[in-house]
Enzyme design. Structure first.
Site, PDB file in Angstrom:
ATOM      1  N   LYS A  94       0.859  -1.201   0.000  1.00 52.44           N
ATOM      2  CA  LYS A  94       0.000   0.000   0.000  1.00 52.44           C
ATOM      3  C   LYS A  94       0.889   1.243   0.000  1.00 52.44           C
ATOM      4  O   LYS A  94       1.484   1.626   1.000  1.00 52.44           O
ATOM      5  CB  LYS A  94      -0.919   0.049   1.224  1.00 52.44           C
ATOM      6  N   GLU A  96      10.088   1.398  10.470  1.00 53.08           N
ATOM      7  CA  GLU A  96      11.169   2.337  10.178  1.00 53.08           C
ATOM      8  C   GLU A  96      10.564   3.725  10.253  1.00 53.08           C
ATOM      9  O   GLU A  96       9.764   4.106   9.400  1.00 53.08           O
ATOM     10  CB  GLU A  96      11.755   2.036   8.800  1.00 53.08           C
ATOM     11  N   CYS A 153      14.097  10.766   6.266  1.00 58.61           N
ATOM     12  CA  CYS A 153      14.107  10.371   7.679  1.00 58.61           C
ATOM     13  C   CYS A 153      15.499  10.422   8.279  1.00 58.61           C
ATOM     14  O   CYS A 153      15.677  10.694   9.448  1.00 58.61           O
ATOM     15  CB  CYS A 153      13.514   8.975   7.841  1.00 58.61           C
ATOM     16  N   GLU A 156      10.460  15.958  14.809  1.00 58.21           N
ATOM     17  CA  GLU A 156      10.808  15.849  13.398  1.00 58.21           C
ATOM     18  C   GLU A 156       9.959  16.832  12.582  1.00 58.21           C
ATOM     19  O   GLU A 156       8.727  16.798  12.640  1.00 58.21           O
ATOM     20  CB  GLU A 156      10.536  14.415  12.930  1.00 58.21           C
TER      21      GLU A 156
HETATM   22  N1  LIG Z   1      10.406   7.765   6.371  1.00 58.18           N
HETATM   23  C1  LIG Z   1       9.958   8.481   7.326  1.00 58.18           C
HETATM   24  O1  LIG Z   1      10.509   8.489   8.357  1.00 58.18           O
HETATM   25  C2  LIG Z   1       8.739   9.260   7.125  1.00 58.18           C
HETATM   26  C3  LIG Z   1       8.288  10.059   8.133  1.00 58.18           C
HETATM   27  N2  LIG Z   1       7.189  10.779   7.946  1.00 58.18           N
HETATM   28  C4  LIG Z   1       6.781  11.651   9.056  1.00 58.18           C
HETATM   29  O2  LIG Z   1       5.401  11.573   9.198  1.00 58.18           O
HETATM   30  C5  LIG Z   1       4.806  12.842   9.106  1.00 58.18           C
HETATM   31  C6  LIG Z   1       3.445  12.747   8.509  1.00 58.18           C
HETATM   32  O3  LIG Z   1       3.501  12.215   7.180  1.00 58.18           O
HETATM   33  P1  LIG Z   1       2.368  11.219   6.726  1.00 58.18           P
HETATM   34  O4  LIG Z   1       2.351  11.025   5.287  1.00 58.18           O
HETATM   35  O5  LIG Z   1       1.083  11.686   7.349  1.00 58.18           O
HETATM   36  O6  LIG Z   1       2.935   9.884   7.371  1.00 58.18           O
HETATM   37  P2  LIG Z   1       2.145   8.584   7.743  1.00 58.18           P
HETATM   38  O7  LIG Z   1       2.953   7.842   8.699  1.00 58.18           O
HETATM   39  O8  LIG Z   1       0.753   8.922   8.161  1.00 58.18           O
HETATM   40  O9  LIG Z   1       2.027   7.818   6.345  1.00 58.18           O
HETATM   41  C7  LIG Z   1       2.900   6.829   5.901  1.00 58.18           C
HETATM   42  C8  LIG Z   1       2.085   5.699   5.297  1.00 58.18           C
HETATM   43  O10 LIG Z   1       1.225   5.143   6.274  1.00 58.18           O
HETATM   44  C9  LIG Z   1      -0.099   5.044   5.763  1.00 58.18           C
HETATM   45  N3  LIG Z   1      -1.032   5.106   6.871  1.00 58.18           N
HETATM   46  C10 LIG Z   1      -1.524   6.185   7.503  1.00 58.18           C
HETATM   47  N4  LIG Z   1      -2.354   5.820   8.493  1.00 58.18           N
HETATM   48  C11 LIG Z   1      -2.384   4.468   8.503  1.00 58.18           C
HETATM   49  C12 LIG Z   1      -3.029   3.492   9.302  1.00 58.18           C
HETATM   50  N5  LIG Z   1      -3.816   3.812  10.316  1.00 58.18           N
HETATM   51  N6  LIG Z   1      -2.826   2.197   9.027  1.00 58.18           N
HETATM   52  C13 LIG Z   1      -1.999   1.827   8.032  1.00 58.18           C
HETATM   53  N7  LIG Z   1      -1.370   2.706   7.238  1.00 58.18           N
HETATM   54  C14 LIG Z   1      -1.543   4.018   7.463  1.00 58.18           C
HETATM   55  C15 LIG Z   1      -0.172   6.186   4.784  1.00 58.18           C
HETATM   56  O11 LIG Z   1      -1.244   5.998   3.898  1.00 58.18           O
HETATM   57  C16 LIG Z   1       1.182   6.097   4.143  1.00 58.18           C
HETATM   58  O12 LIG Z   1       1.165   5.059   3.186  1.00 58.18           O
HETATM   59  C17 LIG Z   1       5.814  13.641   8.304  1.00 58.18           C
HETATM   60  O13 LIG Z   1       5.683  15.003   8.529  1.00 58.18           O
HETATM   61  C18 LIG Z   1       7.095  13.094   8.809  1.00 58.18           C
HETATM   62  O14 LIG Z   1       7.435  13.707  10.015  1.00 58.18           O
HETATM   63  C19 LIG Z   1       6.456  10.709   6.801  1.00 58.18           C
HETATM   64  C20 LIG Z   1       6.851   9.924   5.759  1.00 58.18           C
HETATM   65  C21 LIG Z   1       8.075   9.159   5.846  1.00 58.18           C
HETATM   66  O1  LIG Z   2      17.774   5.707   1.005  1.00 54.41           O
HETATM   67  C1  LIG Z   2      17.774   4.927   1.971  1.00 54.41           C
HETATM   68  O2  LIG Z   2      18.510   3.953   1.996  1.00 54.41           O
HETATM   69  C2  LIG Z   2      16.859   5.134   3.069  1.00 54.41           C
HETATM   70  C3  LIG Z   2      16.111   6.211   3.062  1.00 54.41           C
HETATM   71  C4  LIG Z   2      15.128   6.387   4.043  1.00 54.41           C
HETATM   72  C5  LIG Z   2      14.389   7.465   4.043  1.00 54.41           C
HETATM   73  O3  LIG Z   2      14.693   8.518   3.310  1.00 54.41           O
HETATM   74  C6  LIG Z   2      13.153   7.592   4.768  1.00 54.41           C
HETATM   75  O4  LIG Z   2      12.576   6.584   5.194  1.00 54.41           O
HETATM   76  O5  LIG Z   2      12.735   8.717   4.925  1.00 54.41           O
END
Ligand SMILES: NC(=O)C1=CN([C@@H]2O[C@H](COP(=O)(O)OP(=O)(O)OC[C@H]3O[C@@H](n4cnc5c(N)ncnc54)[C@H](O)[C@@H]3O)[C@@H](O)[C@H]2O)C=CC1
Ligand SMILES: O=C(O)/C=C/C=C(\O)C(=O)O
Length: 493
Positions: free
Chosen positions: A187, A262, A295, A390
């Site tokens: 997803k 992660e 991240c 963050e």
């Molecule tokens: N790689 C990382 O560490 C990431 C961190 N973030 C952080 O999260 C904050 C919010 O971004 P969002 O897009 O709202 O992140 P999110 O954590 O809500 O979304 C990531 C994924 O989770 C899904 N998701 C959301 N609610 C869910 C649920 N209840 N069950 C299963 N899947 C679910 C979303 O549809 C998306 O595919 C950002 O501002 C950032 O701080 C966001 C994206 C990546």
């Molecule tokens: O590029 C990678 O190997 C890992 C990247 C991870 C992020 O950028 C993230 O989860 O936000």
């Protein structure tokens, strides 16, 4: 949910590339009664109306994954590896299309997608295909009995991925899950649904059997809860935010479904007075990559007091030379943020920080509703929101320290532990400090050097578990130890 597999209107054209906007379930395109609108962060243009899945689509996808599982799990490793390499071939063949679609969908630089990110997508498949073939554990003896450890496929895996590096982070999970002999329900994030759909086409063309990879589209919890609470799901791997991770963990708890999480970070860049300052500044400016939506970004600069002024001067000069604009332009260094909502969030962080005494050194303002100026704030308190939370945007902070102990104390003083970067000319100091830091990855005089063999993940609230190399197979498999009596027949040891 309805089967409209022949309708060409269920496709959208993005930069000349045709992308199917429906789910991919059991080897068929499946539409939903509802759709959601996918817009480009570059200019707010509508990219397509995407199928908006819910419980019915989840049930269908899990059923397809369950049905396809026994045959895929029984497929010899070499054949699974061959198909993964064929997927990598397909990614390489369509690399330019994937790059342009991804840039339109998430706003990250086209030049990075072309030269860095999409080649890594292909590498994800090749790496895990090859690693699978080396995966052996030497048998060992216990009082004459033989222990044989095997990596058994676990079953259907739910993979939930974010928008900041959509296909790269998705295939990081898809490739080892498939290599291990599992079936997958992917997803993607609702802000970036497109390249996952292209991946489904590529996988089918590569000969991946129907039902082995399924892609469902939809909004977070609207589809997420059904996926993560499903009793037939054997693994959940998630990359995203801490609040969503908590919700997923709660939803998975009744079934005790194993999780790999992660999550976010608030990683430090420690600059010691003995560092090569030009290198330190280069590492610092790199933290604006992907408009700070990474991240791993080292968003907190901790600089030894004696070099802080000079570091700040050089950083300001270098950051001032960055070109912000359309990510499709080869000359652009920083593109847009993913969504006006994300930009609002970023701006809120900066305004609150300034209101509580932070000084703006660079940027500190929005450019328009999609672009936020690269920003550096100083005079920030260790316990302030801007240092502890963050932001996920191009916003960095600078604090100073006077000795190594203080540097480590500040570096470790958040609830996260994803990564840390050190700039120092003293190898002994590097080893000493690295050992004391709480982080999944520590880089010394470098940043973002990634190898799929390495364990990847975060400590504290930056995550649960590690993926990469053998660690991925440990997660995606049911490890089994078979103990055989001497001569193969005697019982009780
Ligand atoms: N790689 C990382 O560490 C990431 C961190 N973030 C952080 O999260 C904050 C919010 O971004 P969002 O897009 O709202 O992140 P999110 O954590 O809500 O979304 C990531 C994924 O989770 C899904 N998701 C959301 N609610 C869910 C649920 N209840 N069950 C299963 N899947 C679910 C979303 O549809 C998306 O595919 C950002 O501002 C950032 O701080 C966001 C994206 C990546
Ligand atoms: O590029 C990678 O190997 C890992 C990247 C991870 C992020 O950028 C993230 O989860 O936000």
């Amino acid at each position: 949910m309805s089967d409209k597999s022949d309708k060409t209107s269920d496709k959208t054209i993005v930069a000349g590339v045709s992308v199917d906007t429906r789910h991919w379930i059991g080897g068929r395109r499946v539409a939903s009664a509802e759709t959601f609108t996918d817009v480009s962060p570059i200019d707010g243009r509508v990219l397509g109306e995407i199928a908006r899945g819910g419980t019915a689509e989840v049930e269908a996808a899990v059923a397809a994954a369950r049905e396809a599982f026994p045959a895929w799990a029984a497929t010899p490793r070499a054949e699974r590896a061959r198909i993964l390499h064929a997927i990598a071939d397909g990614v390489e063949k369509r690399l330019e299309e994937l790059a342009i679609v991804e840039t339109n969908d998430n706003g990250a630089l086209l030049r990075s997608h072309r030269r860095g990110v999409m080649p890594r997508v292909a590498h994800n498949f090749r790496f895990f295909a090859d690693w699978l073939l080396t995966l052996e554990h030497e048998d060992f003896e216990t009082r004459g009995h033989t222990n044989h450890v095997s990596w058994d496929p676990a079953g259907p895996c739910v993979l939930i991925t974010p928008w900041n590096a959509p296909l790269m982070l998705a295939t990081w999970k898809v490739a080892p899950a498939l290599a291990a002999g599992n079936t997958v329900i992917l997803k993607p994030a609702e802000w970036t649904p497109l390249t996952a759909s292209l991946l489904a086409d590529i996988a089918a063309e590569a000969g991946l059997p129907a039902g082995v990879l399924n892609v469902v589209q939809g909004y977070g919890s609207e589809i997420g809860d059904a996926l993560t609470s499903h009793p037939d799901v054997r693994r959940i791997s998630f990359t995203g935010s801490v609040p969503t991770a908590r919700r997923i963990a709660a939803s998975a708890a009744p079934n005790l479904t194993p999780l790999s999480l992660e999550l976010g970070g608030k990683s430090p860049l420690l600059v010691f007075a003995d560092a090569d300052l030009d290198l330190a500044v280069d590492l610092a400016v790199e933290q604006y990559d992907n408009a700070g939506q990474v991240c791993l970004a080292a968003t907190r600069f901790l600089v030894e007091e004696s070099v802080a002024e000079e570091f700040t001067r050089r950083f300001t000069e270098k950051a001032g030379a960055l070109r912000q604009g359309d990510p499709r332009d080869e000359a652009t260094d920083i593109g847009p943020t993913i969504h006006p909502r994300q930009l609002e969030k970023i701006d809120g962080f900066v305004r609150r920080a300034v209101a509580s005494g932070a000084r703006v050194v660079v940027g500190g303002h929005r450019v328009d509703e999609q672009y936020y100026a690269p920003t550096l704030l100083t005079e920030v308190a260790q316990d302030s929101e801007i240092v502890q939370e963050e932001v996920f945007g191009p916003v960095l902070t600078l604090q100073t320290f006077t000795d190594e102990d203080e540097a480590v104390r500040l570096a470790d003083d958040t609830r996260f532990g994803l990564a840390a970067t050190l700039a120092t000319g003293d190898p002994e100091r590097a080893a000493r400090v690295a050992e004391r830091l709480v982080a999944g990855t520590v880089w010394v005089n470098c940043f973002f050097v990634r190898d799929l063999q390495a364990p990847f993940g975060g400590s504290r609230q930056s995550g649960v578990g590690r993926e990469g190399g053998t660690w991925s197979f440990d997660f995606y498999c049911d490890l089994k130890n078979t103990v055989t009596a001497p001569n193969g027949w005697k019982s009780h040891g």
